[in-house]
Design an enzyme around this catalytic site. Structure first.
Site, PDB file in Angstrom:
ATOM      1  N   PRO A  62       5.779 -22.240 -39.211  1.00  0.00           N
ATOM      2  CA  PRO A  62       6.741 -23.263 -38.796  1.00  0.00           C
ATOM      3  C   PRO A  62       8.012 -22.619 -38.253  1.00  0.00           C
ATOM      4  CG  PRO A  62       6.741 -23.015 -41.190  1.00  0.00           C
ATOM      5  CD  PRO A  62       5.623 -22.161 -40.668  1.00  0.00           C
ATOM      6  N   SER A  69       7.388 -27.589 -38.033  1.00  0.00           N
ATOM      7  CA  SER A  69       8.568 -27.534 -38.905  1.00  0.00           C
ATOM      8  C   SER A  69       9.196 -28.908 -39.084  1.00  0.00           C
ATOM      9  CB  SER A  69       9.595 -26.587 -38.265  1.00  0.00           C
ATOM     10  OG  SER A  69      10.869 -26.767 -38.845  1.00  0.00           O
ATOM     11  N   TYR A  99      11.038 -29.062 -45.576  1.00  0.00           N
ATOM     12  CA  TYR A  99      12.261 -28.631 -46.252  1.00  0.00           C
ATOM     13  C   TYR A  99      12.646 -29.775 -47.175  1.00  0.00           C
ATOM     14  CZ  TYR A  99      13.307 -24.601 -43.242  1.00  0.00           C
ATOM     15  OH  TYR A  99      13.285 -23.387 -42.605  1.00  0.00           O
ATOM     16  N   ARG A 105      23.431 -16.252 -40.071  1.00  0.00           N
ATOM     17  CA  ARG A 105      23.056 -15.427 -38.913  1.00  0.00           C
ATOM     18  C   ARG A 105      24.244 -15.464 -37.969  1.00  0.00           C
ATOM     19  NH1 ARG A 105      18.325 -19.613 -39.437  1.00  0.00           N
ATOM     20  NH2 ARG A 105      17.811 -19.032 -41.568  1.00  0.00           N
ATOM     21  N   LYS A 131       5.498 -21.522 -49.480  1.00  0.00           N
ATOM     22  CA  LYS A 131       5.935 -20.481 -48.539  1.00  0.00           C
ATOM     23  C   LYS A 131       7.283 -19.910 -48.945  1.00  0.00           C
ATOM     24  CE  LYS A 131       6.965 -19.885 -43.604  1.00  0.00           C
ATOM     25  NZ  LYS A 131       8.430 -19.893 -43.518  1.00  0.00           N
ATOM     26  N   HIS A 185      11.072 -15.162 -44.880  1.00  0.00           N
ATOM     27  CA  HIS A 185      11.556 -16.035 -43.807  1.00  0.00           C
ATOM     28  C   HIS A 185      11.906 -15.210 -42.558  1.00  0.00           C
ATOM     29  CE1 HIS A 185      12.745 -20.431 -43.720  1.00  0.00           C
ATOM     30  NE2 HIS A 185      13.218 -20.062 -42.547  1.00  0.00           N
ATOM     31  N   ASP A 242       3.606 -13.331 -44.068  1.00  0.00           N
ATOM     32  CA  ASP A 242       4.288 -13.322 -42.775  1.00  0.00           C
ATOM     33  C   ASP A 242       5.544 -12.477 -42.880  1.00  0.00           C
ATOM     34  OD1 ASP A 242       6.634 -14.777 -43.492  1.00  0.00           O
ATOM     35  OD2 ASP A 242       5.890 -16.662 -42.659  1.00  0.00           O
ATOM     36  N   ILE A 272       5.088  -9.351 -38.382  1.00  0.00           N
ATOM     37  CA  ILE A 272       3.838  -9.104 -37.647  1.00  0.00           C
ATOM     38  C   ILE A 272       4.102  -9.200 -36.142  1.00  0.00           C
ATOM     39  CG2 ILE A 272       1.528 -10.005 -37.136  1.00  0.00           C
ATOM     40  CD1 ILE A 272       1.351 -10.851 -40.092  1.00  0.00           C
ATOM     41  N   ARG A 273       3.852  -8.085 -35.453  1.00  0.00           N
ATOM     42  CA  ARG A 273       4.058  -8.030 -34.000  1.00  0.00           C
ATOM     43  C   ARG A 273       2.819  -7.531 -33.275  1.00  0.00           C
ATOM     44  NH1 ARG A 273       7.573 -10.363 -35.916  1.00  0.00           N
ATOM     45  NH2 ARG A 273       9.816 -10.009 -35.841  1.00  0.00           N
TER      46      ARG A 273
HETATM   47  C1  LIG Z   1      13.594 -19.067 -34.940  1.00  0.00           C
HETATM   48  C2  LIG Z   1      12.944 -19.262 -36.277  1.00  0.00           C
HETATM   49  C3  LIG Z   1      12.985 -20.513 -36.887  1.00  0.00           C
HETATM   50  C4  LIG Z   1      12.344 -20.713 -38.106  1.00  0.00           C
HETATM   51  N1  LIG Z   1      12.307 -21.969 -38.651  1.00  0.00           N
HETATM   52  C5  LIG Z   1      11.595 -22.188 -39.784  1.00  0.00           C
HETATM   53  C6  LIG Z   1      11.439 -23.498 -40.289  1.00  0.00           C
HETATM   54  O1  LIG Z   1      11.906 -24.467 -39.711  1.00  0.00           O
HETATM   55  N2  LIG Z   1      10.735 -23.641 -41.439  1.00  0.00           N
HETATM   56  C7  LIG Z   1      10.164 -22.575 -42.118  1.00  0.00           C
HETATM   57  O2  LIG Z   1       9.547 -22.761 -43.159  1.00  0.00           O
HETATM   58  N3  LIG Z   1      10.293 -21.330 -41.620  1.00  0.00           N
HETATM   59  C8  LIG Z   1      10.972 -21.115 -40.478  1.00  0.00           C
HETATM   60  N4  LIG Z   1      11.051 -19.849 -39.966  1.00  0.00           N
HETATM   61  C9  LIG Z   1      10.361 -18.742 -40.636  1.00  0.00           C
HETATM   62  C10 LIG Z   1       8.912 -18.608 -40.121  1.00  0.00           C
HETATM   63  O3  LIG Z   1       8.120 -19.672 -40.564  1.00  0.00           O
HETATM   64  C11 LIG Z   1       8.271 -17.312 -40.601  1.00  0.00           C
HETATM   65  O4  LIG Z   1       8.397 -17.207 -41.988  1.00  0.00           O
HETATM   66  C12 LIG Z   1       8.898 -16.082 -39.945  1.00  0.00           C
HETATM   67  O5  LIG Z   1       9.141 -16.307 -38.582  1.00  0.00           O
HETATM   68  C13 LIG Z   1       7.968 -14.900 -40.100  1.00  0.00           C
HETATM   69  O6  LIG Z   1       8.539 -13.758 -39.551  1.00  0.00           O
HETATM   70  P1  LIG Z   1       8.219 -13.209 -38.080  1.00  0.00           P
HETATM   71  O7  LIG Z   1       9.031 -14.064 -37.159  1.00  0.00           O
HETATM   72  O8  LIG Z   1       8.676 -11.814 -38.136  1.00  0.00           O
HETATM   73  O9  LIG Z   1       6.737 -13.393 -37.832  1.00  0.00           O
HETATM   74  C14 LIG Z   1      11.691 -19.635 -38.741  1.00  0.00           C
HETATM   75  C15 LIG Z   1      11.662 -18.383 -38.122  1.00  0.00           C
HETATM   76  C16 LIG Z   1      12.271 -18.193 -36.894  1.00  0.00           C
HETATM   77  C17 LIG Z   1      12.184 -16.845 -36.235  1.00  0.00           C
END
Ligand SMILES: Cc1cc2nc3c(=O)[nH]c(=O)nc-3n(C[C@H](O)[C@H](O)[C@H](O)COP(=O)(O)O)c2cc1C
Length: 387
Positions: A78, A107, A130, A165, A252, A276, A307, A310-311
């Site tokens: 999400p 999300s 959320y 951030r 999560k 996150h 998560d 991961i790239r």
């Molecule tokens: C721009 C952005 C917005 C995100 N928004 C949410 C969100 O709305 N809800 C949520 O559970 N996680 C959110 N996440 C976390 C992602 O679900 C995930 O845990 C995370 O992106 C994993 O890391 P990675 O970007 O390195 O793959 C967000 C991540 C990013 C980068």
């Protein structure tokens, strides 16, 4: 048409084609960004064991995540404001995931609403919640997700207050962007993005505006978010949501062995080992570094997904070989979306699939389910000796 060979290529295009504010929103972590950086660099510390003279025909990277067949165990995580990276972004990403055969997670803070995404796709998707103070809103959004056919609830536990951030504050992040002179100047350099946005009516938080009391316009939304995330979320409240939802539940944001044990005892169908993407507790260890201890504690009791960081398909392979049952990607597909819309998400998934398959073959494996620690070379001090 640029030749895309890796996720980094998509990231560069994303930076070029999407307004600065939204690229920065994706490409940032909290405070010093230590955890954000280490999520990626810790994967590099794990090396692969090359095996030769092994039949590598008829390979399979297919599997299941909570009983759902997947063409590879990589779900789209999400991501809030996805519809600001590219017009109708959630619909584009959900369609790409559906065609590819992997799960998509919507999300709470999406731009396209649950109903919009359901109307534009056929495969059931997952909904991420959320938890808000307003129980009435929570109950209604769960009802909406059920009515839209969502097949699992992803309950996020690591964001009850927002990690800071810096770039978002400096950029004045909002959806849609405020029409200040710097924003207008920046958007003028992104013509395709602007055209897309002019062509859609989905430009604000589709799951919230018009559904939450007192939120009819955007100016009240940011304060509503800050006020509404429930800081009292605990296991009792999680149990209330589980009972109210009544379907598959994924917890999560688990990064601690005791929390993982608690989540497994609680009966979660899966946990996502996650920080996150380094956006919340800066200074926490990377997900991949925490994974082995969590695997030792709860393997077999609940599905363990990972998560954060991961790239590549090689990263997916490393997580699976360390004991994860599945993975999620955030930025890797968001780069694709910001670069090239739906085709970019598909490209991101294809890049990862190819890397995963090739790497698996060169490690001497034909079936993804046979990956294990025997495929890796892990430094002895990888997990660290922490007091
Ligand atoms: C721009 C952005 C917005 C995100 N928004 C949410 C969100 O709305 N809800 C949520 O559970 N996680 C959110 N996440 C976390 C992602 O679900 C995930 O845990 C995370 O992106 C994993 O890391 P990675 O970007 O390195 O793959 C967000 C991540 C990013 C980068």
């Amino acid at each position: 048409m640029p030749v895309i060979t890796c996720i980094d290529d998509l990231k560069r295009l994303h930076a070029r084609r999407t307004p600065r504010m939204f690229y920065d929103y994706a490409e940032s972590g909290s405070y010093t960004e230590q955890t954000f950086r280490e999520n990626v660099t810790d994967f590099e510390k794990i090396r692969l064991r090359q095996k030769v003279a092994v039949d590598m025909s008829n390979r399979s990277i297919a599997g299941e995540m909570i009983g759902t067949p997947v063409t590879m165990p990589v779900a789209l995580a999400p991501v809030g404001l996805t519809g600001m990276q590219s017009a109708d972004g959630e619909i584009k990403a959900a369609r790409a995931a559906e065609k590819f055969g992997v799960p998509f997670t919507l999300s709470t803070m999406s731009i396209c609403s649950i109903e919009d995404v359901a109307a534009q796709t056929t495969a059931p998707f997952w909904f991420q919640l959320y938890v808000m103070r307003d129980e009435d809103f929570v109950d209604r959004v769960l009802d909406r997700a059920r009515a839209a056919g969502c097949s699992a609830l992803v309950l996020t536990l690591d964001l009850q207050i927002l990690g800071q951030r810096h770039k978002d504050l400096k950029n004045g992040l909002s959806a849609p962007p405020k029409l200040t002179i710097p924003n207008i100047l920046n958007m003028m350099t992104k013509p395709e993005w602007c055209l897309g946005m002019l062509g859609t009516r989905r430009r604000s938080f589709g799951n919230i505006v018009g559904h939450a009391k007192g939120v009819g316009d955007l100016s009240s939304l940011s304060s509503w978010t800050a006020e509404q995330f429930d800081p009292q979320l605990d296991w009792t409240k999680i149990a209330r949501i589980r009972d109210r939802w009544g379907g598959k539940l994924i917890l999560k944001g688990v990064l601690d062995v005791e929390d993982a044990q608690r989540a497994a005892d609680f009966g979660a169908d899966a946990i996502v080992v996650s920080n996150h993407g380094g956006r919340q507790l800066d200074g926490a260890l990377s997900s991949i570094r925490m994974l082995p201890s969590i695997v030792r504690a709860v393997k077999g009791k609940t599905e363990i997904w990972l998560d954060s960081g991961i790239r590549s398909g090689q990263d997916v392979l490393k997580a699976l070989a360390l004991g994860a049952d599945g993975t999620m990607i955030g930025r890797s597909y968001i780069y694709g979306l910001g670069a090239m819309g739906e085709a970019g998400v598909t490209t991101a998934l294809e890049v990862i699939r190819k890397e995963l398959d090739t790497t698996m073959a060169l490690c001497g494996e034909r079936d993804i389910r046979n990956l294990g620690p025997h495929n890796l070379l892990v430094p002895k001090d990888f997990e660290g000796d922490w007091a």
